[in-house]
Structures are given as C-alpha cells and as structure tokens.
Design a protein around this motif. Structure first.
Motif, PDB file in Angstrom:
ATOM      1  N   THR A 114       0.837  -1.197   0.000  1.00 47.09           N
ATOM      2  CA  THR A 114       0.000   0.000   0.000  1.00 47.09           C
ATOM      3  C   THR A 114       0.874   1.249   0.000  1.00 47.09           C
ATOM      4  N   LEU A 115       0.458   2.235  -0.797  1.00 51.51           N
ATOM      5  CA  LEU A 115       1.125   3.535  -0.796  1.00 51.51           C
ATOM      6  C   LEU A 115       0.243   4.521  -0.048  1.00 51.51           C
ATOM      7  N   MET A 116       0.745   5.021   1.052  1.00 54.57           N
ATOM      8  CA  MET A 116      -0.012   5.942   1.896  1.00 54.57           C
ATOM      9  C   MET A 116       0.595   7.341   1.842  1.00 54.57           C
ATOM     10  N   THR A 117      -0.252   8.341   1.946  1.00 58.83           N
ATOM     11  CA  THR A 117       0.189   9.709   2.176  1.00 58.83           C
ATOM     12  C   THR A 117      -0.121  10.032   3.628  1.00 58.83           C
ATOM     13  N   ALA A 118       0.837  10.633   4.318  1.00 61.68           N
ATOM     14  CA  ALA A 118       0.626  10.947   5.729  1.00 61.68           C
ATOM     15  C   ALA A 118       1.169  12.324   6.050  1.00 61.68           C
ATOM     16  N   PHE A 119       0.561  12.941   7.047  1.00 62.42           N
ATOM     17  CA  PHE A 119       1.016  14.239   7.547  1.00 62.42           C
ATOM     18  C   PHE A 119       1.664  14.011   8.903  1.00 62.42           C
ATOM     19  N   TYR A 120       2.862  14.563   9.085  1.00 58.60           N
ATOM     20  CA  TYR A 120       3.646  14.340  10.296  1.00 58.60           C
ATOM     21  C   TYR A 120       3.959  15.678  10.954  1.00 58.60           C
ATOM     22  N   ARG A 121       3.835  15.732  12.266  1.00 57.71           N
ATOM     23  CA  ARG A 121       4.150  16.953  13.020  1.00 57.71           C
ATOM     24  C   ARG A 121       5.011  16.586  14.220  1.00 57.71           C
ATOM     25  N   GLU A 122       6.017  17.423  14.463  1.00 60.15           N
ATOM     26  CA  GLU A 122       6.954  17.183  15.555  1.00 60.15           C
ATOM     27  C   GLU A 122       7.124  18.482  16.336  1.00 60.15           C
ATOM     28  N   THR A 123       6.900  18.431  17.634  1.00 62.94           N
ATOM     29  CA  THR A 123       6.942  19.626  18.467  1.00 62.94           C
ATOM     30  C   THR A 123       7.880  19.413  19.648  1.00 62.94           C
ATOM     31  N   ILE A 124       8.747  20.369  19.909  1.00 56.63           N
ATOM     32  CA  ILE A 124       9.605  20.341  21.085  1.00 56.63           C
ATOM     33  C   ILE A 124       9.284  21.578  21.919  1.00 56.63           C
ATOM     34  N   LYS A 125       9.048  21.363  23.205  1.00 59.05           N
ATOM     35  CA  LYS A 125       8.735  22.465  24.104  1.00 59.05           C
ATOM     36  C   LYS A 125       9.719  22.496  25.267  1.00 59.05           C
ATOM     37  N   LYS A 126      10.046  23.705  25.706  1.00 59.44           N
ATOM     38  CA  LYS A 126      10.756  23.875  26.961  1.00 59.44           C
ATOM     39  C   LYS A 126       9.715  24.306  27.977  1.00 59.44           C
ATOM     40  N   ARG A 127       9.469  23.427  28.921  1.00 56.19           N
ATOM     41  CA  ARG A 127       8.319  23.571  29.808  1.00 56.19           C
ATOM     42  C   ARG A 127       7.065  23.698  28.940  1.00 56.19           C
ATOM     43  N   SER A 161       8.277  21.166  13.549  1.00 59.50           N
ATOM     44  CA  SER A 161       8.553  20.633  12.212  1.00 59.50           C
ATOM     45  C   SER A 161       7.292  19.946  11.697  1.00 59.50           C
ATOM     46  N   GLU A 162       7.045  20.083  10.406  1.00 55.93           N
ATOM     47  CA  GLU A 162       5.916  19.410   9.770  1.00 55.93           C
ATOM     48  C   GLU A 162       6.379  18.826   8.446  1.00 55.93           C
ATOM     49  N   ALA A 163       5.736  17.749   8.039  1.00 56.50           N
ATOM     50  CA  ALA A 163       6.126  17.107   6.782  1.00 56.50           C
ATOM     51  C   ALA A 163       4.962  16.337   6.194  1.00 56.50           C
ATOM     52  N   VAL A 164       4.974  16.236   4.871  1.00 59.54           N
ATOM     53  CA  VAL A 164       4.112  15.309   4.153  1.00 59.54           C
ATOM     54  C   VAL A 164       5.023  14.191   3.662  1.00 59.54           C
ATOM     55  N   VAL A 165       4.667  12.960   3.975  1.00 56.86           N
ATOM     56  CA  VAL A 165       5.517  11.825   3.602  1.00 56.86           C
ATOM     57  C   VAL A 165       4.708  10.783   2.843  1.00 56.86           C
ATOM     58  N   ASN A 166       5.424  10.007   2.041  1.00 57.72           N
ATOM     59  CA  ASN A 166       4.853   8.834   1.385  1.00 57.72           C
ATOM     60  C   ASN A 166       5.327   7.607   2.145  1.00 57.72           C
ATOM     61  N   ILE A 167       4.386   6.766   2.547  1.00 56.31           N
ATOM     62  CA  ILE A 167       4.716   5.528   3.254  1.00 56.31           C
ATOM     63  C   ILE A 167       4.462   4.355   2.316  1.00 56.31           C
ATOM     64  N   TYR A 168       5.503   3.631   1.996  1.00 57.20           N
ATOM     65  CA  TYR A 168       5.374   2.430   1.172  1.00 57.20           C
ATOM     66  C   TYR A 168       5.231   1.261   2.143  1.00 57.20           C
ATOM     67  N   LYS A 169       3.970   0.943   2.452  1.00 56.52           N
ATOM     68  CA  LYS A 169       3.692  -0.025   3.502  1.00 56.52           C
ATOM     69  C   LYS A 169       3.597  -1.427   2.919  1.00 56.52           C
ATOM     70  N   THR A 170       4.338  -2.329   3.504  1.00 51.86           N
ATOM     71  CA  THR A 170       4.300  -3.719   3.065  1.00 51.86           C
ATOM     72  C   THR A 170       3.135  -4.424   3.743  1.00 51.86           C
ATOM     73  N   PRO A 171       2.687  -5.571   3.208  1.00 54.19           N
ATOM     74  CA  PRO A 171       1.570  -6.295   3.833  1.00 54.19           C
ATOM     75  C   PRO A 171       1.856  -6.602   5.296  1.00 54.19           C
ATOM     76  N   TYR A 172       0.800  -6.644   6.095  1.00 61.05           N
ATOM     77  CA  TYR A 172       0.966  -6.907   7.513  1.00 61.05           C
ATOM     78  C   TYR A 172       1.527  -8.299   7.782  1.00 61.05           C
ATOM     79  N   SER A 173       1.335  -9.204   6.843  1.00 56.42           N
ATOM     80  CA  SER A 173       1.861 -10.553   7.012  1.00 56.42           C
ATOM     81  C   SER A 173       3.335 -10.649   6.626  1.00 56.42           C
ATOM     82  N   SER A 174       3.879  -9.591   6.032  1.00 57.63           N
ATOM     83  CA  SER A 174       5.265  -9.605   5.566  1.00 57.63           C
ATOM     84  C   SER A 174       6.212  -9.147   6.669  1.00 57.63           C
ATOM     85  N   VAL A 175       7.425  -9.707   6.673  1.00 57.64           N
ATOM     86  CA  VAL A 175       8.431  -9.290   7.646  1.00 57.64           C
ATOM     87  C   VAL A 175       9.234  -8.103   7.134  1.00 57.64           C
TER      88      VAL A 175
END
Length: 440
Positions: free
Chosen positions: A157-170, A177-191
């Motif tokens: 499966t080819l997925m599109t995903a939105f990713y967000r990363e936040t660092i806070k001091k207190r 940081s934010e990103a749009v990524v493509n996830i090339y997901k293999t079958p769940y039965s695959s290693v």
C-alpha cells in the motif's frame, strides 16, 4: 553497556527508535520563529482529565472547542493546557476518550487553573458480550496478533501521511517541524519493513530558548510509524516477552457500534526492566486491534536514559520522566490499516553547575490522509528513502516552498493535526494532478 541494558534494548520500542540526540551548541544563532502566539493573544486553561471511578489520569484524552479546529490532548499524568484565542468567549469544550462517555463543558465554566474533569466509562451490558470470546485476556491478545495476516491490509500500500513534531521547553514551543511523507507499507503478514519518502517538510526553531542545548528527535516519522503494534509487535511484545506481562479484562464498550474489549496490561512485579503498561482495544467479533494507548514504566531513570539519550555533554544528566504512545487503526473494505499514532516524551535536563533543571517535552504525531494499493510493489530508491536515523529538523527546508504550503504559512501547534491536513488537502490534490507521488 551491561547485560541488563542489552536485554532491554532487544525488547523495547524505545531502543528500536533511538529517539533522542542531545548536542551542545556553541552559537546563539536564532532563527525566525513562526508561532501563532506571536500574532494572536490566547486565554489559557489548565487542568486534568481523570477516570470518574478510579480517579486515575486518562492519557491522550482529547479536548476540543466545538465548531473549531482548536484542540489539545492530555499527557501521561492526565494534565492538559488548552489555548483559546482571546476573542472567543463563548463555546463548548468537548472532552472525549476511547471507551468513555464524552462530556461537554461551556467555555465560560472553565477556570484558568486546576480544572478537574472526570469521565465515566461507557459500559456494555454483559448480555451483549460475545460468549465465544476467550475468557483468558492473554489468549485474546495472542489470537489478535496471530490474525494480522487475515484482518489487516494484505497488499502493498502507498499511503500519504502528515507528520508533526513539536519540542517544548516547559510549556513554550521552541521547535516545530511538519512534513508530508509517502509511506510504502508492506503487507501486515510480511516481515519486510515499511519505507518512507519525504515529500515536503518545513521547520521553525528558536535556538535562543534552548539554553545552548538543542534536543533533536532522531527517527522522524519512523517514531510514529513503529508504534503500529500489528506491523511491529516485537517492539513491544518481543518473542517470549509477552509472558513478562499480566493481561486482564478491564471492561466492554461500544466504539462506532463495534463491541470492544478493553484489555489492561502491565509488567509483572518480578520484572525490573522498564517495560510498558496500558490498554488494548480489541474488536471482539473480528479479533482486531482497533487502538492501543500505553506508557513506558520508568522503574529506573538511569536505565531509561540509556534507552533514549544517544549523545550529551559530559556535565549534563538527561533522563525521561514521561513516555507515552498511542496508535489508532481504520477499517476499509473489511480490512484494517494504520491510521494515526502519537508519541509523547518528557525529559529533565540537569546541569552540574546550575541550581535548576530544565524540562523539555517532545510530541510526534502522524495521520494517514489517503492511500491506494501499490500492486506493482513500487518503492523509492535507496537514496530517496528516509533513514531511520533521520533528524527531521535537519532535513526540513523551512518555509522556502510557498507554492506548496500556500496560505498555510504558519505552523499552528495548538490546532489539531486534522486542521493542518484540511489546510493542505488542496495542495496535495494539485500535486496528484501534476503526477506527484505525494497524493495517492
């Protein structure tokens, strides 16, 4: 590294990710910091969300202002901070948590501090419970994990995903940081492991607020992707380690009209290593994991630090105080797939020559926005793949691509990830029309 630490690293999700890199900076360079707070004044509401019966904190409970995209989640102690623009004086805050009855609270009823919100479990009558369900909670978990090849995506499966990363001091945002990524997901039965390709990314960091210390979250989108328990069960329930946990039935409930068993799990008292405690939400009829929420049981801060801290200055001690994970699955055509995950970490940084320590928190979340079958098995070339050691803030190019980000030119950390996704859907559709791989 001692033998106990090696054993821990073989078992835990934290070690598989090598999440934290701590580096000293000799410069006071400050980059322009794009923060919604610089343009809008906020009212702030603090409090906690707890179970009405047990009084235990609810981790990753959601608070959202009805009719807006403003939301927040609770941390591992059930605490929250909800920021509302000052001009919004009326409205209803909806407080929700998996398997609990949602509660509506008028904004005018919230106090600036010490709000205590209790939620009641949504319990299903015993007559509705499938009598064929295993009476042994551990057996149900094992059966669910064993059926991943039947119940989850069995095609590449080819997925599109939105990713967000936040660092806070207190409580102050210092790196986003934010990103749009493509996830090339293999079958769940695959290693075979999933592959990730970076499509667009941007960052905004104010190093002046970091006290000459920059915390870098190593792993980027892989941090959230590997929380997919059904694809990567070994990161939490490694071979043989499932016996290190005590599984018990908590309750039965209905979520989206599905009968769900909630399974509590925690490490046996005889196990001294830092493992996990949490809840698994399992569809009784289909034997599928629909959600999981769990935290690292920090029994020894020094052991836990070795799991996370890759590099640090000699005169600084760093250790995690909170580590929490969440993963949600979605169903399509009778098959389930990874849809959303969240990683929350809090660290203390203690300088040898300073009276007070610093507290940093890091949040990474990713949501799948679209997917399609990848029957040709297409995958990015090695040089195009993100490495598992990626530090997203080093890869991101800031705000140098206004053509893609368009009007969405400010990272808004206080708004839900769903809000961010809606704002870039047009750009993703346009990329698809042009033949871009980012919008399957």
């Amino acid at each position: 590294m001692d033998e106990n630490c090696r054993r821990i690293q073989k078992k835990t999700l934290t070690a598989a990710l090598t999440l934290i890199c701590l580096i000293a900076f000799g410069t006071k360079t400050s980059l322009a910091f794009q923060n919604q707070e610089t343009e809008t004044k906020f009212k702030q509401y603090k409090g906690e969300v707890i179970d009405a019966s047990s009084k235990k904190p609810l981790v990753f409970a959601t608070l959202s202002l009805e009719g807006t995209n403003i939301s927040t989640i609770t941390n591992t102690e059930g605490n929250f901070i909800l920021k509302i623009p000052s001009e919004l004086t009326d409205g209803t805050v909806v407080v929700s948590f998996l398997g609990y009855k949602s509660k509506n609270i008028l904004l005018s009823q919230l106090k600036p501090n010490k709000n205590k919100i209790s939620l009641v479990i949504s319990v299903t009558e015993l007559s509705e419970v499938d009598i064929n369900a295993p009476k042994d909670a551990a057996a149900l978990v094992k059966e669910t994990l064993a059926r991943k090849g039947d119940n989850y995506f069995d095609d590449p499966t080819l997925m599109t995903a939105f990713y967000r990363e936040t660092i806070k001091k207190r409580r102050r945002n210092v790196s986003l940081s934010e990103a749009v990524v493509n996830i090339y997901k293999t079958p769940y039965s695959s290693v075979r492991k999933d592959a990730v390709e970076l499509y667009k990314a941007r960052k905004s960091t104010d190093y002046s607020k970091l006290d000459t210390i920059a915390l870098k979250l190593q792993g980027g989108p892989f941090n959230t992707l590997y929380v997919d328990i059904m694809k990567y069960p070994d990161y939490i329930f490694a071979d043989g380690s499932i016996a290190d946990y005590k599984f018990t039935f908590s309750r039965s409930t209905r979520i989206n009209d599905q009968l769900i068993y909630v399974i509590n799990f925690k490490q046996w008292e005889s196990i001294k290593e830092p493992l996990y405690t949490g809840e698994l939400f399992i569809d009784v009829e289909k034997r599928t994991l629909t959600s999981a929420i769990y935290t690292l049981n920090i029994t020894d801060k020094h052991r836990a630090a070795r799991l996370f801290v890759r590099k640090k200055p000699a005169k600084v001690d760093v250790w995690p105080t909170e580590v929490a994970y969440r993963v949600d699955y979605r169903e399509k055509g009778g098959k389930w797939y990874y849809g959303y995950s969240n990683v929350l970490l809090e660290f203390k940084v203690d300088w040898e020559d300073k009276l007070f320590n610093s507290v940093y928190s890091m949040t990474a979340e990713m949501a799948v926005t679209d997917w399609e079958r990848n029957l040709q098995g297409n995958a990015p070339k090695s040089r195009e793949r993100l490495k598992k050691s990626i530090i997203l803030s080093d890869e991101a190019v800031g705000f140098s691509d206004p053509d893609f980000w368009g009007e969405y030119n400010i990272i808004e950390p206080e708004k839900s990830i769903e809000s961010a996704i809606k704002k870039i859907q047009r750009q993703l559709r346009r990329a698809k029309a042009k033949g871009g791989a980012a919008a399957p």
